[in-house]
Design a protein around this motif. Structure first.
Motif, PDB file in Angstrom:
ATOM      1  N   ALA A 178      -4.700  19.983   2.957  1.00 14.48           N
ATOM      2  CA  ALA A 178      -4.226  18.801   2.245  1.00 14.48           C
ATOM      3  C   ALA A 178      -4.265  17.578   3.147  1.00 14.48           C
ATOM      4  N   TYR A 179      -4.440  16.406   2.532  1.00 18.35           N
ATOM      5  CA  TYR A 179      -4.311  15.144   3.258  1.00 18.35           C
ATOM      6  C   TYR A 179      -3.444  14.190   2.446  1.00 18.35           C
ATOM      7  N   HIS A 180      -2.805  13.276   3.157  1.00 21.27           N
ATOM      8  CA  HIS A 180      -1.947  12.272   2.513  1.00 21.27           C
ATOM      9  C   HIS A 180      -2.021  10.987   3.307  1.00 21.27           C
ATOM     10  N   TYR A 181      -2.324   9.886   2.623  1.00 17.71           N
ATOM     11  CA  TYR A 181      -2.358   8.560   3.231  1.00 17.71           C
ATOM     12  C   TYR A 181      -1.420   7.649   2.447  1.00 17.71           C
ATOM     13  N   ASP A 182      -0.552   6.962   3.164  1.00 22.60           N
ATOM     14  CA  ASP A 182       0.238   5.895   2.555  1.00 22.60           C
ATOM     15  C   ASP A 182      -0.604   4.630   2.680  1.00 22.60           C
ATOM     16  N   MET A 183      -1.135   4.154   1.528  1.00 21.78           N
ATOM     17  CA  MET A 183      -2.131   3.091   1.540  1.00 21.78           C
ATOM     18  C   MET A 183      -1.521   1.694   1.593  1.00 21.78           C
ATOM     19  N   ASN A 184      -0.241   1.565   1.304  1.00 17.80           N
ATOM     20  CA  ASN A 184       0.443   0.271   1.415  1.00 17.80           C
ATOM     21  C   ASN A 184      -0.276  -0.852   0.647  1.00 17.80           C
ATOM     22  N   PRO A 185      -0.216  -0.854  -0.689  1.00 15.71           N
ATOM     23  CA  PRO A 185       0.632  -0.022  -1.557  1.00 15.71           C
ATOM     24  C   PRO A 185      -0.106   1.233  -2.045  1.00 15.71           C
ATOM     25  N   GLY A 186       0.669   2.145  -2.622  1.00 15.77           N
ATOM     26  CA  GLY A 186       0.115   3.364  -3.198  1.00 15.77           C
ATOM     27  C   GLY A 186      -0.124   4.434  -2.152  1.00 15.77           C
ATOM     28  N   THR A 187      -0.518   5.615  -2.635  1.00 13.76           N
ATOM     29  CA  THR A 187      -0.826   6.739  -1.767  1.00 13.76           C
ATOM     30  C   THR A 187      -2.131   7.377  -2.199  1.00 13.76           C
ATOM     31  N   ALA A 188      -2.735   8.124  -1.293  1.00 14.55           N
ATOM     32  CA  ALA A 188      -3.943   8.892  -1.596  1.00 14.55           C
ATOM     33  C   ALA A 188      -3.707  10.322  -1.144  1.00 14.55           C
ATOM     34  N   ASP A 189      -3.822  11.264  -2.065  1.00 14.06           N
ATOM     35  CA  ASP A 189      -3.591  12.669  -1.778  1.00 14.06           C
ATOM     36  C   ASP A 189      -4.764  13.495  -2.265  1.00 14.06           C
ATOM     37  N   GLY A 190      -5.038  14.572  -1.559  1.00 16.68           N
ATOM     38  CA  GLY A 190      -6.104  15.460  -1.983  1.00 16.68           C
ATOM     39  C   GLY A 190      -6.251  16.612  -1.013  1.00 16.68           C
ATOM     40  N   GLU A 191      -7.353  17.334  -1.133  1.00 15.32           N
ATOM     41  CA  GLU A 191      -7.633  18.470  -0.266  1.00 15.32           C
ATOM     42  C   GLU A 191      -9.084  18.422   0.192  1.00 15.32           C
ATOM     43  N   GLY A 192      -9.303  18.900   1.409  1.00  9.57           N
ATOM     44  CA  GLY A 192     -10.660  19.070   1.892  1.00  9.57           C
ATOM     45  C   GLY A 192     -11.297  17.795   2.431  1.00  9.57           C
ATOM     46  N   SER A 193     -12.615  17.798   2.447  1.00  9.41           N
ATOM     47  CA  SER A 193     -13.377  16.677   2.984  1.00  9.41           C
ATOM     48  C   SER A 193     -13.202  15.447   2.108  1.00  9.41           C
ATOM     49  N   HIS A 194     -13.276  14.276   2.745  1.00  8.46           N
ATOM     50  CA  HIS A 194     -13.044  13.047   2.000  1.00  8.46           C
ATOM     51  C   HIS A 194     -13.618  11.838   2.738  1.00  8.46           C
ATOM     52  N   TRP A 195     -13.832  10.788   1.972  1.00  5.03           N
ATOM     53  CA  TRP A 195     -14.200   9.490   2.520  1.00  5.03           C
ATOM     54  C   TRP A 195     -12.932   8.693   2.817  1.00  5.03           C
ATOM     55  N   LEU A 196     -12.890   8.097   3.989  1.00  2.99           N
ATOM     56  CA  LEU A 196     -11.903   7.068   4.293  1.00  2.99           C
ATOM     57  C   LEU A 196     -12.694   5.771   4.419  1.00  2.99           C
ATOM     58  N   PHE A 197     -12.574   4.904   3.421  1.00  2.00           N
ATOM     59  CA  PHE A 197     -13.363   3.682   3.378  1.00  2.00           C
ATOM     60  C   PHE A 197     -12.687   2.585   4.204  1.00  2.00           C
ATOM     61  N   PRO A 198     -13.425   1.522   4.525  1.00  2.00           N
ATOM     62  CA  PRO A 198     -12.816   0.413   5.275  1.00  2.00           C
ATOM     63  C   PRO A 198     -11.538  -0.067   4.601  1.00  2.00           C
ATOM     64  N   HIS A 199     -10.553  -0.422   5.426  1.00  5.46           N
ATOM     65  CA  HIS A 199      -9.272  -0.807   4.839  1.00  5.46           C
ATOM     66  C   HIS A 199      -8.693  -2.014   5.567  1.00  5.46           C
ATOM     67  N   HIS A 200      -8.108  -2.926   4.775  1.00  5.87           N
ATOM     68  CA  HIS A 200      -7.494  -4.144   5.313  1.00  5.87           C
ATOM     69  C   HIS A 200      -6.124  -3.883   5.916  1.00  5.87           C
ATOM     70  N   GLN A 201      -5.419  -2.910   5.343  1.00  2.74           N
ATOM     71  CA  GLN A 201      -4.020  -2.688   5.698  1.00  2.74           C
ATOM     72  C   GLN A 201      -3.875  -1.560   6.724  1.00  2.74           C
ATOM     73  N   THR A 202      -2.750  -1.562   7.412  1.00  2.00           N
ATOM     74  CA  THR A 202      -2.391  -0.433   8.260  1.00  2.00           C
ATOM     75  C   THR A 202      -1.964   0.728   7.370  1.00  2.00           C
ATOM     76  N   LEU A 203      -2.540   1.902   7.601  1.00  4.35           N
ATOM     77  CA  LEU A 203      -2.216   3.091   6.815  1.00  4.35           C
ATOM     78  C   LEU A 203      -1.276   3.999   7.610  1.00  4.35           C
ATOM     79  N   GLN A 204      -0.437   4.717   6.893  1.00  3.31           N
ATOM     80  CA  GLN A 204       0.400   5.733   7.538  1.00  3.31           C
ATOM     81  C   GLN A 204      -0.140   7.105   7.186  1.00  3.31           C
ATOM     82  N   LEU A 205      -0.325   7.935   8.211  1.00  6.08           N
ATOM     83  CA  LEU A 205      -0.893   9.268   8.036  1.00  6.08           C
ATOM     84  C   LEU A 205       0.205  10.320   8.048  1.00  6.08           C
ATOM     85  N   ASP A 206      -0.032  11.422   7.384  1.00  3.51           N
ATOM     86  CA  ASP A 206       0.898  12.547   7.422  1.00  3.51           C
ATOM     87  C   ASP A 206       0.307  13.623   8.334  1.00  3.51           C
TER      88      ASP A 206
END
Length: 319
Positions: A93-121
């Motif tokens: 599993a993965y979890h990102y606090d996207m500020n605002p919102g969250t992104a959750d899922g499992e397995g391989s994934h894309w992390l696209f360019p982001h303007h905000q600081t993200l919090q990882l679990d």
């Protein structure tokens, strides 16, 4: 402790800004990292040696946290203009606090360019094998070519759908990364080459690549004349390829350089007035406002917490 384990510890010290003490629950200090970690994490970063790969790929990276690791459980990831393909076990599993919102899922994934600081679990053991792309590289690659760049998003990905000829599984790639990084990089080259060979370049991607090479050494207002095009044409092409403005990308690069500079120093060695002028701020209040906006922390708070994981995903070499 072996010499190899000491190298791993030193790499971890560069990667993690918030290691927690075993008994006192105090923030990590550069001076005592050997007392806190001992072969609890593996980390490496390597560029591809193939020119046709390195045109689009900045590096491959690998990080694994064991159950015994005393690392900061919810580190932060600074704004990043690059995209990452993160290869993980299919049930992890993965979890990102996207500020605002969250992104959750499992397995391989894309992390696209982001303007905000993200919090990882990172509260549980995990393993990631990453591919860090150059800024704007996805613009020339299927299935992204000709589309509006994706920003501030995390999306699950099936490797067998991304690559027409998937000759290895996620599990096999991760085992290679653990045991033979050089061979893992060669396997990734083999996997990526047919995809990258079908890239489509145009005038916008060519202008953007030249702009990126000069962005950190020139003022934005000078770039158009340096590249023999109008400033308007340059700005439009850059935004079309990256989804970012030149100023946004330059600011992200400055932040990463500054935070890397800071994490190499103990708190007693940090002079915030000197830091402000070194990185082009008019004065210390300007720096304070910038850090507060970018990472949500004042310089003093950041200095105490050191909880920002600026280089977990493809930014610090273990060599």
């Amino acid at each position: 402790m072996s010499a190899n384990n000491r190298l791993i510890d030193e790499a971890c010290a560069k990667v993690w800004h918030g290691l927690i003490g075993e008994n006192d629950n105090q923030p990590y200090s550069n001076s005592n990292h050997h007392e806190l970690i001992e072969s609890i994490m593996i980390h490496w970063l390597k560029p591809s040696k193939a020119p046709e790969i390195s045109k689009y790929i900045e590096c491959y990276w690998f990080i694994e946290k064991s159950a015994e690791a005393k690392s900061y459980q919810y580190p932060k990831l600074n704004p990043d203009p690059s995209a990452h393909l993160i290869i993980s076990p299919v049930t992890q599993a993965y979890h990102y606090d996207m500020n605002p919102g969250t992104a959750d899922g499992e397995g391989s994934h894309w992390l696209f360019p982001h303007h905000q600081t993200l919090q990882l679990d990172h509260s549980k053991p995990f393993v990631h094998l990453g591919v860090k792309f150059h800024v704007g590289a996805l613009y020339s690659l299927k299935p992204f070519s000709g589309k509006q760049p994706v920003l501030d998003s995390v999306e699950e990905v099936r490797l067998d759908r991304l690559f027409n000829e998937l000759c290895v599984s996620e599990r096999q790639l991760i085992e290679l990364a653990r045991n033979n990084p050089e061979l893992c990089c060669k396997q990734l080259d083999t996997l990526l080459l047919p995809w990258l060979a079908n890239s489509k370049e145009d005038q916008h991607s060519q202008i953007t690549r030249k702009a990126l090479q000069a962005l950190d050494s020139s003022t934005i207002s000078e770039l158009g004349s340096q590249l023999y095009c109008s400033q308007r044409t340059l700005e439009r092409s850059f935004n079309r390829v990256t989804g970012l403005t030149l100023k946004q990308c330059q600011s992200m690069n400055k932040l990463e350089a500054m935070l890397e500079y800071l994490h190499q120093r103990d708190s007693n060695d940090i002079d915030w007035v000197e830091i402000a002028f070194r990185f082009g701020f008019s004065d210390q209040p300007h720096l304070i406002r910038y850090l507060k906006k970018q990472i949500g922390l004042t310089p003093k708070t950041y200095e105490k917490e050191r909880a920002l994981t600026i280089d977990v995903y493809g930014g610090v070499s273990s060599t």
